[in-house]
Enzyme design. Structure first.
Site, PDB file in Angstrom:
ATOM      1  N   LYS A  49      35.070  -6.679   7.738  1.00  0.00           N
ATOM      2  CA  LYS A  49      34.913  -7.894   8.559  1.00  0.00           C
ATOM      3  C   LYS A  49      35.731  -9.046   7.967  1.00  0.00           C
ATOM      4  CE  LYS A  49      30.641  -8.979   6.091  1.00  0.00           C
ATOM      5  NZ  LYS A  49      29.180  -8.767   6.081  1.00  0.00           N
ATOM      6  N   TYR A 269      45.937 -39.464  -2.482  1.00  0.00           N
ATOM      7  CA  TYR A 269      45.148 -40.273  -1.544  1.00  0.00           C
ATOM      8  C   TYR A 269      43.991 -40.965  -2.247  1.00  0.00           C
ATOM      9  CZ  TYR A 269      47.296 -38.190   2.640  1.00  0.00           C
ATOM     10  OH  TYR A 269      48.146 -37.794   3.632  1.00  0.00           O
TER      11      TYR A 269
HETATM   12  C1  LIG Z   1      28.872  -8.011   4.920  1.00  0.00           C
HETATM   13  C2  LIG Z   1      27.924  -6.887   4.999  1.00  0.00           C
HETATM   14  C3  LIG Z   1      27.999  -5.831   4.078  1.00  0.00           C
HETATM   15  C4  LIG Z   1      28.910  -5.861   2.871  1.00  0.00           C
HETATM   16  O1  LIG Z   1      28.312  -6.713   1.906  1.00  0.00           O
HETATM   17  P1  LIG Z   1      29.032  -6.985   0.499  1.00  0.00           P
HETATM   18  O2  LIG Z   1      28.033  -7.812  -0.245  1.00  0.00           O
HETATM   19  O3  LIG Z   1      30.272  -7.733   0.796  1.00  0.00           O
HETATM   20  O4  LIG Z   1      29.285  -5.672  -0.119  1.00  0.00           O
HETATM   21  C5  LIG Z   1      27.170  -4.740   4.272  1.00  0.00           C
HETATM   22  N1  LIG Z   1      26.288  -4.710   5.298  1.00  0.00           N
HETATM   23  C6  LIG Z   1      26.167  -5.724   6.179  1.00  0.00           C
HETATM   24  C7  LIG Z   1      25.160  -5.630   7.271  1.00  0.00           C
HETATM   25  C8  LIG Z   1      26.968  -6.845   6.054  1.00  0.00           C
HETATM   26  O5  LIG Z   1      26.840  -7.857   6.918  1.00  0.00           O
END
Ligand SMILES: *Cc1c(COP(=O)(O)O)cnc(C)c1O
Length: 394
Positions: A49, A269
């Site tokens: 993601k 700034y």
């Molecule tokens: C983002 C996510 C993961 C991965 O988590 P990490 O801590 O980045 O390993 C796994 N399962 C779900 C449902 C997530 O939203």
């Protein structure tokens, strides 16, 4: 002399982000092997993601597939559609679930929704009937996050009425841990037992509970499928302890200009920083528009030629000023680059400076960087020392 388009892009770039696909692949192998350590056939997926946490899902996905990864998670449907172009055949699970009216997007591109409540389950079953085929589904059980997933009532309906899954193939039952990076937190055990009793009532489907840090809670948490994101990309899954993962990123920004200023002059700034002595200031080509957070003012450094030099003055949209008074002039000429992230300052360390976590640092990584993908060739096993693909600051 003619440059390739890629070389020309690198020459124009204010900053270059180097992503080590070999290190991501090695991190995946290491996690997969951790899952297998107890002798059970645990599989390891990859969470891609947010563009693979900023590293580029279109390249990371196929690289991990080549390594043997067979299942992938994204958050949004559009992330799934984009990943489908890079990975024509692998299961892709969409964590945010089935939005009303998007059934055709899932079916026609072979994406699998993570069903988060009975309404989504019913809509997906109706789609299976319309398309007259068995559709894959993932059921997400809420065991304590209270964010997404089947709550207690919906879960009870499902365990009492298995017919509600008719026409669907249950590809996975999953849940998500609230505080897996805190091994002593009792919520871990509570979620584990809630997940176990649901799984017992729904026999036959593969199961998944552990994100990156969850993998390190031990084999009780592994079930059939590991679901790491962060650790693949080098983020430390064990806060407060040594990072077992290989580092994946190097970010280097170019010096655009240097100048000498007198004592008691302000920089940037708002005149928010004032020199205590005659100083040399270098201006480098990145800013908050590139994910270099404004609240890093007076709290962090960059690395150049063996020196950690302070960031001074406010961070601008496109520019950052650093105090290079103590660095030999020959090492900080216009055009030279400084290390923003890399061996001397990891995303976890920069996140500490910015009072956030490395997930936010990485997913904020800018879209204006030239991206260079490398394979750290000398790496061939999870126990090897990490290689530094870009070399020490020149
Ligand atoms: C983002 C996510 C993961 C991965 O988590 P990490 O801590 O980045 O390993 C796994 N399962 C779900 C449902 C997530 O939203």
């Amino acid at each position: 002399m003619s440059l390739s388009a890629d070389e020309a892009s690198a020459r124009r770039a204010g900053a270059v982000l180097t992503i080590d696909l070999g290190a991501i692949a090695a991190n995946w192998r290491g996690l997969r092997d951790a899952g297998r350590a107890a002798g059970r056939p645990v599989d390891c997926a990859a969470v891609l993601k947010a563009d693979a946490y900023g590293t580029g899902a279109a390249l990371v996905g196929p690289r991990l597939a080549a390594e043997g990864c067979r299942q992938f998670f994204v958050a949004h449907i559009d992330e799934g559609l984009a990943l489908r172009r890079a990975l024509p055949d692998h299961p892709i699970y969409v964590l945010n679930g089935l939005l009303p009216g998007t059934e055709p997007d899932f079916v026609e591109h072979g994406l699998t929704p993570v069903l988060n409540h009975l309404g989504q389950l019913n809509a997906w079953r109706a789609a299976a009937q319309r398309y007259e085929r068995a559709l894959d589904a993932v059921v997400h059980l809420d065991t304590g996050m209270h964010r997404l997933g089947f709550g207690t009532e919906d879960a009870q309906v499902l365990t009492n009425e298995r017919g509600r899954l008719r026409g669907l193939r249950l590809a996975l039952i999953m849940s998500h841990l609230v505080a897996s990076e805190e091994p002593a937190n009792p919520i871990n055990g509570e979620q584990l037992s809630r997940f176990r009793s649901f799984v017992r009532a729904m026999p036959g489907a593969p199961t998944s509970l552990a994100n990156s840090s969850g993998i390190f809670l031990g084999p009780d948490y592994h079930f059939d499928l590991l679901r790491p994101g962060a650790a693949l990309y080098g983020i430390n899954p064990l806060p407060g302890r040594a990072n077992p993962m290989l580092s994946v990123l190097t970010l280097r920004a170019r010096i655009l200009q240097t100048r000498r200023i007198d004592a008691f002059q302000t920089v940037g700034y708002g005149g928010a920083w004032r020199s205590a002595r005659s100083s040399r200031i270098a201006t480098i080509a990145l800013g908050y528009a590139d994910g270099y957070f404004r609240n890093l003012i007076n709290r962090t450094y960059v690395h150049i030629a063996g020196f950690n030099v302070p960031v001074v003055g406010r961070i601008s949209m496109d520019l950052v000023t650093i105090d290079v008074t103590d660095v030999p002039e020959s090492d900080c000429q216009v055009g030279a680059t400084v290390e923003i992230l890399g061996p001397h300052l990891t995303p976890d360390a920069l996140a500490d400076h910015a009072r956030t976590n490395a997930y936010e640092v990485m997913t904020a990584l800018g879209r204006r960087y030239h991206r260079a993908y490398i394979e750290s060739a000398s790496y061939d096993g999870p126990d090897d020392a990490p290689t530094d693909p870009v070399g020490e600051a020149a």
